[in-house]
Design a protein around this motif. Sequence first.
Motif, PDB file in Angstrom:
ATOM      1  N   THR A 199       0.672   3.657   3.851  1.00 36.24           N
ATOM      2  CA  THR A 199      -0.465   3.131   4.535  1.00 36.24           C
ATOM      3  C   THR A 199      -1.442   2.145   3.741  1.00 36.24           C
ATOM      4  O   THR A 199      -1.946   1.312   4.168  1.00 36.24           O
ATOM      5  CB  THR A 199      -1.264   4.445   5.168  1.00 36.24           C
ATOM      6  N   LEU A 200      -1.779   2.856   2.375  1.00 37.63           N
ATOM      7  CA  LEU A 200      -2.582   2.222   1.378  1.00 37.63           C
ATOM      8  C   LEU A 200      -2.162   0.768   1.298  1.00 37.63           C
ATOM      9  O   LEU A 200      -2.935  -0.150   1.051  1.00 37.63           O
ATOM     10  CB  LEU A 200      -2.535   3.098   0.461  1.00 37.63           C
ATOM     11  N   PHE A 201      -0.899   0.697   1.017  1.00 35.04           N
ATOM     12  CA  PHE A 201       0.018  -0.578   0.879  1.00 35.04           C
ATOM     13  C   PHE A 201      -0.501  -1.718   1.697  1.00 35.04           C
ATOM     14  O   PHE A 201      -0.960  -2.778   1.345  1.00 35.04           O
ATOM     15  CB  PHE A 201       1.270  -0.354   0.384  1.00 35.04           C
ATOM     16  N   PHE A 202      -0.357  -1.314   3.095  1.00 29.67           N
ATOM     17  CA  PHE A 202      -0.521  -2.373   3.986  1.00 29.67           C
ATOM     18  C   PHE A 202      -2.032  -2.620   4.450  1.00 29.67           C
ATOM     19  O   PHE A 202      -2.487  -3.967   4.446  1.00 29.67           O
ATOM     20  CB  PHE A 202       0.026  -1.849   5.523  1.00 29.67           C
ATOM     21  N   THR A 236      -2.087  -9.740  17.494  1.00 29.38           N
ATOM     22  CA  THR A 236      -2.220  -8.420  18.048  1.00 29.38           C
ATOM     23  C   THR A 236      -0.814  -7.908  17.887  1.00 29.38           C
ATOM     24  O   THR A 236      -0.712  -6.319  17.779  1.00 29.38           O
ATOM     25  CB  THR A 236      -2.213  -8.772  19.634  1.00 29.38           C
ATOM     26  N   ALA A 237       0.190  -8.597  17.766  1.00 27.14           N
ATOM     27  CA  ALA A 237       1.680  -7.947  17.806  1.00 27.14           C
ATOM     28  C   ALA A 237       1.857  -7.444  16.360  1.00 27.14           C
ATOM     29  O   ALA A 237       2.481  -6.522  16.239  1.00 27.14           O
ATOM     30  CB  ALA A 237       2.390  -9.109  18.104  1.00 27.14           C
ATOM     31  N   ILE A 238       1.455  -8.230  15.278  1.00 25.10           N
ATOM     32  CA  ILE A 238       1.691  -7.830  13.669  1.00 25.10           C
ATOM     33  C   ILE A 238       1.042  -6.458  13.511  1.00 25.10           C
ATOM     34  O   ILE A 238       1.673  -5.431  13.265  1.00 25.10           O
ATOM     35  CB  ILE A 238       1.166  -9.005  12.996  1.00 25.10           C
ATOM     36  N   PRO A 239      -0.366  -6.232  13.673  1.00 25.48           N
ATOM     37  CA  PRO A 239      -0.610  -4.772  13.707  1.00 25.48           C
ATOM     38  C   PRO A 239      -0.018  -3.852  14.595  1.00 25.48           C
ATOM     39  O   PRO A 239      -0.061  -2.632  14.102  1.00 25.48           O
ATOM     40  CB  PRO A 239      -2.339  -5.018  13.898  1.00 25.48           C
ATOM     41  N   LEU A 265       1.413  -0.576  12.964  1.00 22.89           N
ATOM     42  CA  LEU A 265       0.754   0.791  13.212  1.00 22.89           C
ATOM     43  C   LEU A 265       1.855   1.556  13.959  1.00 22.89           C
ATOM     44  O   LEU A 265       1.977   2.914  13.625  1.00 22.89           O
ATOM     45  CB  LEU A 265      -0.289   0.644  14.037  1.00 22.89           C
ATOM     46  N   THR A 266       2.909   1.276  14.975  1.00 24.65           N
ATOM     47  CA  THR A 266       3.732   1.864  15.558  1.00 24.65           C
ATOM     48  C   THR A 266       4.929   2.388  14.685  1.00 24.65           C
ATOM     49  O   THR A 266       5.290   3.509  14.710  1.00 24.65           O
ATOM     50  CB  THR A 266       4.636   0.898  16.500  1.00 24.65           C
ATOM     51  N   ILE A 267       5.166   1.661  13.564  1.00 27.14           N
ATOM     52  CA  ILE A 267       6.108   2.108  12.297  1.00 27.14           C
ATOM     53  C   ILE A 267       5.350   3.214  11.717  1.00 27.14           C
ATOM     54  O   ILE A 267       6.074   4.506  11.323  1.00 27.14           O
ATOM     55  CB  ILE A 267       6.415   1.091  11.480  1.00 27.14           C
ATOM     56  N   VAL A 298       3.101   5.330  12.715  1.00 24.18           N
ATOM     57  CA  VAL A 298       2.695   6.365  13.689  1.00 24.18           C
ATOM     58  C   VAL A 298       3.947   7.268  13.776  1.00 24.18           C
ATOM     59  O   VAL A 298       3.936   8.405  13.878  1.00 24.18           O
ATOM     60  CB  VAL A 298       2.088   5.876  15.092  1.00 24.18           C
ATOM     61  N   ILE A 299       5.165   6.517  14.057  1.00 23.41           N
ATOM     62  CA  ILE A 299       6.417   7.192  14.221  1.00 23.41           C
ATOM     63  C   ILE A 299       6.774   7.964  12.927  1.00 23.41           C
ATOM     64  O   ILE A 299       7.303   9.098  13.134  1.00 23.41           O
ATOM     65  CB  ILE A 299       7.315   6.019  14.532  1.00 23.41           C
ATOM     66  N   GLY A 300       6.706   7.194  11.889  1.00 22.07           N
ATOM     67  CA  GLY A 300       6.878   7.932  10.634  1.00 22.07           C
ATOM     68  C   GLY A 300       5.952   9.154  10.778  1.00 22.07           C
ATOM     69  O   GLY A 300       6.570  10.284   9.860  1.00 22.07           O
ATOM     70  N   GLY A 301       4.722   9.013  10.672  1.00 19.28           N
ATOM     71  CA  GLY A 301       3.857  10.258  10.798  1.00 19.28           C
ATOM     72  C   GLY A 301       4.367  11.264  11.617  1.00 19.28           C
ATOM     73  O   GLY A 301       4.305  12.548  11.465  1.00 19.28           O
ATOM     74  N   LEU A 302       4.741  11.341  12.825  1.00 19.41           N
ATOM     75  CA  LEU A 302       5.282  12.082  13.898  1.00 19.41           C
ATOM     76  C   LEU A 302       6.335  12.671  13.308  1.00 19.41           C
ATOM     77  O   LEU A 302       6.579  13.970  13.487  1.00 19.41           O
ATOM     78  CB  LEU A 302       5.457  11.206  15.216  1.00 19.41           C
ATOM     79  N   LYS A 303       7.339  11.993  12.834  1.00 23.57           N
ATOM     80  CA  LYS A 303       8.521  12.521  12.061  1.00 23.57           C
ATOM     81  C   LYS A 303       8.022  13.598  11.096  1.00 23.57           C
ATOM     82  O   LYS A 303       8.747  14.693  10.972  1.00 23.57           O
ATOM     83  CB  LYS A 303       9.491  11.767  11.610  1.00 23.57           C
ATOM     84  N   THR A 304       7.142  13.147  10.191  1.00 20.91           N
ATOM     85  CA  THR A 304       6.982  14.048   9.196  1.00 20.91           C
ATOM     86  C   THR A 304       6.106  15.295   9.609  1.00 20.91           C
ATOM     87  O   THR A 304       6.274  16.535   9.338  1.00 20.91           O
ATOM     88  CB  THR A 304       5.956  13.268   8.084  1.00 20.91           C
ATOM     89  N   TRP A 305       5.226  14.948  10.830  1.00 20.04           N
ATOM     90  CA  TRP A 305       4.561  16.183  11.263  1.00 20.04           C
ATOM     91  C   TRP A 305       5.318  17.058  11.963  1.00 20.04           C
ATOM     92  O   TRP A 305       5.281  18.307  11.803  1.00 20.04           O
ATOM     93  CB  TRP A 305       3.441  15.590  12.247  1.00 20.04           C
ATOM     94  N   ASN A 306       6.540  16.835  12.781  1.00 22.51           N
ATOM     95  CA  ASN A 306       7.441  17.594  13.304  1.00 22.51           C
ATOM     96  C   ASN A 306       8.192  18.459  12.243  1.00 22.51           C
ATOM     97  O   ASN A 306       8.467  19.622  12.835  1.00 22.51           O
ATOM     98  CB  ASN A 306       8.359  16.816  14.113  1.00 22.51           C
ATOM     99  N   LYS A 307       8.461  17.584  11.239  1.00 26.74           N
ATOM    100  CA  LYS A 307       9.121  18.559  10.250  1.00 26.74           C
ATOM    101  C   LYS A 307       8.449  19.476   9.509  1.00 26.74           C
ATOM    102  O   LYS A 307       8.936  20.552   9.342  1.00 26.74           O
ATOM    103  CB  LYS A 307       9.610  17.467   9.143  1.00 26.74           C
ATOM    104  N   ILE A 308       7.162  19.257   9.488  1.00 26.79           N
ATOM    105  CA  ILE A 308       6.152  20.441   9.007  1.00 26.79           C
ATOM    106  C   ILE A 308       5.913  21.529   9.871  1.00 26.79           C
ATOM    107  O   ILE A 308       5.898  22.781   9.649  1.00 26.79           O
ATOM    108  CB  ILE A 308       4.760  19.752   8.687  1.00 26.79           C
ATOM    109  N   THR A 309       5.712  21.231  10.993  1.00 26.70           N
ATOM    110  CA  THR A 309       5.231  22.042  12.069  1.00 26.70           C
ATOM    111  C   THR A 309       6.580  22.849  12.814  1.00 26.70           C
ATOM    112  O   THR A 309       6.395  23.977  13.410  1.00 26.70           O
ATOM    113  CB  THR A 309       4.476  21.370  13.217  1.00 26.70           C
TER     114      THR A 309
END
Length: 586
Positions: free
Chosen positions: A249-252, A293-296, A300-302, A304-315
């Motif tokens: 996230t910091l990179f982008f 509009t498409a690029i952000p 952001l979709t990529i 968010v999906i990565g974050g959801l996968k990590t969150w589901n792995k934790i919870t």
Amino acid sequence: MKIRRFGKFRNFLFLSAAMLMFGMVNGAAITESITGKAVDDASISAGKQLFESKCQSCHAIKNKLVGPALKDVHKRRSYEWLTKWIRNNDALRKSGDKDANEIFEQFNKSVMTNFTDLTDDEIASLVMYIEDASAGGGAAKADGATTSEVVAAPVADKETVNKINWMLVVLFILIAVILFIIVKIIEQVSEIRGKDVIGWNKVNAIVFMFIMIIGFIAFIWEFYVHGALTLPEAATEHGRDLDRMFNITLFFTVIVFVITQFLLFYFAYRYRGRKGNKALYYPHNNKLEVIWTAIPAVVLTILVIGGLKTWNKITNNPERDQFNVEIFAYQFGWTARYPGDDGKLGNSNWNLISNDNLLGIALKDKAEALIPVLEQDIKDLEMQKANLHNTLAELRSEMGGLVGDARKNILSKISDIEDGTTESEINNTINNRKVQIGRIKVSLETENAKSFYDNTGQDDKIINNEIHIPVNRSVTFKFRARDVIHSAYIPMFRSQINVVPGLGTEMVFKAIETTNEKRAKLNDPEFDYWMICAKICGAAHFNMKLKIVVDTEEDYKIWIDKQSATFAKDPKTENSENSTPSIAIN
């Protein structure tokens, strides 16, 4: 010959003095103790460990925290009194002890935990440590570890601070007035001359470029200088996943930040207002809007999906509850409870909390013994309420000759009695005790009593000061709070969760580096994992911490085997009458 002998004698004296000084630095600073026991390093070190685990969150040797500074307390109180106070200060206050009640009133009626579990030898070692630390203490420091002392920062005089603040306010106003006058003068001169004295468009454009350059320099400096102060690599599986997400996230965001900020300031310079130039009216471009509009949206979709996968792995960790440790939060410390040989944590309830059952573990004999104590407390409170008129007369008789804070304190007590505040507080406490008794009786009499008081907590192990967990094994910390909202934060594990009274919360994690491995990686032999409170929960919030040692599986087994079950019954006394508990909740 005499000279040589004198030289040898001088060397002998020098070596003897050096050894004596070395012994003084590393040995005890006291030779006698009010405990009557022999002074030795082992006893003082044991007292130091007790102080750190049971006292340090609210007390310091040299400084006043939640409770009074303990320096030279052995000179102000007898050993017999200190023993009674440490073991059961609640009972000491109820006995009418003047000193105990004065301390209670002086420190805003803060209830100190009773340590009925401490043996005579443990109390003696604790007092001996305080004696030694008050005298400058050497023995307790022999291992290189010292008790952290909280040093109060020097506080400037309030009057001086107020003067400085007013001076700054006046200075700010003067500067603003001067700048306003200068701008007005320039405007008037421009009107008289019929043309601008200063080309503000050009000045503003140059200022924008200057700010951009300074801003980017500050950005690079901040990134490299303060970036080096960020936390080291996480020591848990999910922590490294979170770090990876953060870095991506910091990179982008850095790329977007640099491009947009450069364009923002450059455009302000490049397209500044010039005489004769006309701005281009460019209201709409579908293609451009789709692109930006498409690029952000894709990026952001990529993320968010990565974050959801990590969150589901934790919870949704499938290894949740395979290894449970309860963490109990209170002002101002943490207490851990490990399951015994049965591998299960016993049931618990806050209504069962007393001074010999601080975590409220569901043990039937403890619950039954608590009822008469609560009933006696109600009788004491009723008597206290009935004697309020006598208390008022005593307080008024103490007024003579008092000045300052002492007089204010007495007047405050008189006022509370006269306006009914004291009686209202007593009535609330009585009602709370009655509700507590009712709940305990219901819990003992219902059909679920047998399953609730199943004695699974009989072999649980209650640990203070320092806890251990095995490496490469999923651990579930189950949190409870006794008083206010706390927040359990383990920076190196990248774990944080609120600890709320009446609401169980938990975190699951797998430590993948032992404490020793992390020390070697960081080249820091004094490194430790700590759990701290990240919620401002009171006066000693800053001192609320718990050391977590990550061991190899073998070392963890050795450590846990050394811990004894807190409520294990001695076969010789199993059938004897249990000691009566005192109340821990006020």
